[in-house]
Motif scaffolding. Structure first.
Motif, PDB file in Angstrom:
ATOM      1  N   GLU A   9      -0.274  -1.105  14.109  1.00 46.54           N
ATOM      2  CA  GLU A   9      -0.883  -1.232  12.609  1.00 46.54           C
ATOM      3  C   GLU A   9       0.079  -0.667  11.564  1.00 46.54           C
ATOM      4  O   GLU A   9       0.192  -0.871  10.403  1.00 46.54           O
ATOM      5  CB  GLU A   9      -2.227  -0.753  12.403  1.00 46.54           C
ATOM      6  N   ASP A  10       1.328   0.187  11.730  1.00 45.93           N
ATOM      7  CA  ASP A  10       2.244   0.432  11.018  1.00 45.93           C
ATOM      8  C   ASP A  10       3.030  -0.450  10.851  1.00 45.93           C
ATOM      9  O   ASP A  10       4.061  -0.376   9.885  1.00 45.93           O
ATOM     10  CB  ASP A  10       2.908   1.865  11.750  1.00 45.93           C
ATOM     11  N   GLU A  49       1.078  -1.194  -0.036  1.00 46.30           N
ATOM     12  CA  GLU A  49      -0.004  -0.047   0.008  1.00 46.30           C
ATOM     13  C   GLU A  49       0.997   1.318   0.015  1.00 46.30           C
ATOM     14  O   GLU A  49       1.824   1.278   0.565  1.00 46.30           O
ATOM     15  CB  GLU A  49      -0.953  -0.055   1.334  1.00 46.30           C
ATOM     16  N   LYS A  81       2.014   3.442  15.400  1.00 48.33           N
ATOM     17  CA  LYS A  81       1.093   2.464  16.104  1.00 48.33           C
ATOM     18  C   LYS A  81       1.295   0.854  15.555  1.00 48.33           C
ATOM     19  O   LYS A  81       2.030   0.995  14.570  1.00 48.33           O
ATOM     20  CB  LYS A  81      -0.403   2.653  15.454  1.00 48.33           C
ATOM     21  N   ALA A 138      -0.893   8.977   2.374  1.00 46.40           N
ATOM     22  CA  ALA A 138      -2.197   8.130   2.583  1.00 46.40           C
ATOM     23  C   ALA A 138      -2.824   8.790   3.754  1.00 46.40           C
ATOM     24  O   ALA A 138      -2.141   9.237   4.805  1.00 46.40           O
ATOM     25  CB  ALA A 138      -1.733   6.650   2.765  1.00 46.40           C
ATOM     26  N   ASP A 139      -4.089   8.675   3.809  1.00 48.51           N
ATOM     27  CA  ASP A 139      -4.965   9.093   4.976  1.00 48.51           C
ATOM     28  C   ASP A 139      -4.405   8.524   6.242  1.00 48.51           C
ATOM     29  O   ASP A 139      -4.558   9.234   7.213  1.00 48.51           O
ATOM     30  CB  ASP A 139      -6.440   8.908   4.684  1.00 48.51           C
ATOM     31  N   SER A 140      -4.134   7.242   6.239  1.00 46.98           N
ATOM     32  CA  SER A 140      -3.707   6.585   7.509  1.00 46.98           C
ATOM     33  C   SER A 140      -2.626   7.199   8.201  1.00 46.98           C
ATOM     34  O   SER A 140      -2.287   6.774   9.178  1.00 46.98           O
ATOM     35  CB  SER A 140      -3.478   5.179   7.247  1.00 46.98           C
ATOM     36  N   VAL A 141      -1.446   7.786   7.408  1.00 50.67           N
ATOM     37  CA  VAL A 141      -0.333   8.373   7.860  1.00 50.67           C
ATOM     38  C   VAL A 141      -0.349  10.094   8.039  1.00 50.67           C
ATOM     39  O   VAL A 141       0.669  10.472   8.627  1.00 50.67           O
ATOM     40  CB  VAL A 141       0.825   7.822   7.330  1.00 50.67           C
ATOM     41  N   LYS A 142      -1.343  10.406   7.410  1.00 50.66           N
ATOM     42  CA  LYS A 142      -1.351  12.019   7.568  1.00 50.66           C
ATOM     43  C   LYS A 142      -1.373  12.803   9.042  1.00 50.66           C
ATOM     44  O   LYS A 142      -2.071  12.041   9.679  1.00 50.66           O
ATOM     45  CB  LYS A 142      -2.648  12.620   6.732  1.00 50.66           C
TER      46      LYS A 142
END
Length: 122
Positions: free
Chosen positions: A87-88, A44, A85, A59-63
């Motif tokens: 999930e990273d 991703e 996190k 990506a929105d998940s890391v902004k």
């Protein structure tokens, strides 16, 4: 021959920080990106930067947590990762794209590094 060599991965506790580096040799590209792949998941998009003007995409998940940058003098790209996190957790890859336009698709990048493991413990 083009080479992308990542470094800086490791094990960190949740909330911690890591800085990934990618040394680029062989030629210059229009855009550089970071991708990641967790076990059992597809690769991703994480972040990208224009080599010439330095414009960035995330990506929105890391902004707000990750920052991509480049150093033209050192022919290197960096990914500063804060507030990590669990999930990273993934293998992080540096990638290079010839076309100047942004894409978050891995197929748009033609050169890849070998990857560096990032593990975030809870």
């Amino acid at each position: 021959q083009v080479q992308l060599v990542e470094s800086g991965g490791g094990l960190v506790q949740a909330g911690g920080s890591l800085r990934l580096s990618c040394a680029v040799s062989g030629r210059t590209y229009s855009r550089m990106g970071w991708f990641r792949q967790a076990p059992g998941k597809e690769r991703e998009f994480v972040a990208a930067i224009s080599w010439s003007i330095g414009s960035t995409h995330y990506a929105d998940s890391v902004k707000g947590r990750f920052t991509i940058s480049r150093d033209k003098a050192k022919n290197s790209v960096y990914l500063q990762m804060n507030s990590l996190k669990p999930e990273d957790t993934a293998v992080y890859y540096c990638a290079a794209r010839i076309n100047a336009y942004h894409t978050d698709s891995a197929t748009g990048y033609s050169s890849w590094g070998q990857g560096t493991q990032v593990t975030v413990s809870s």
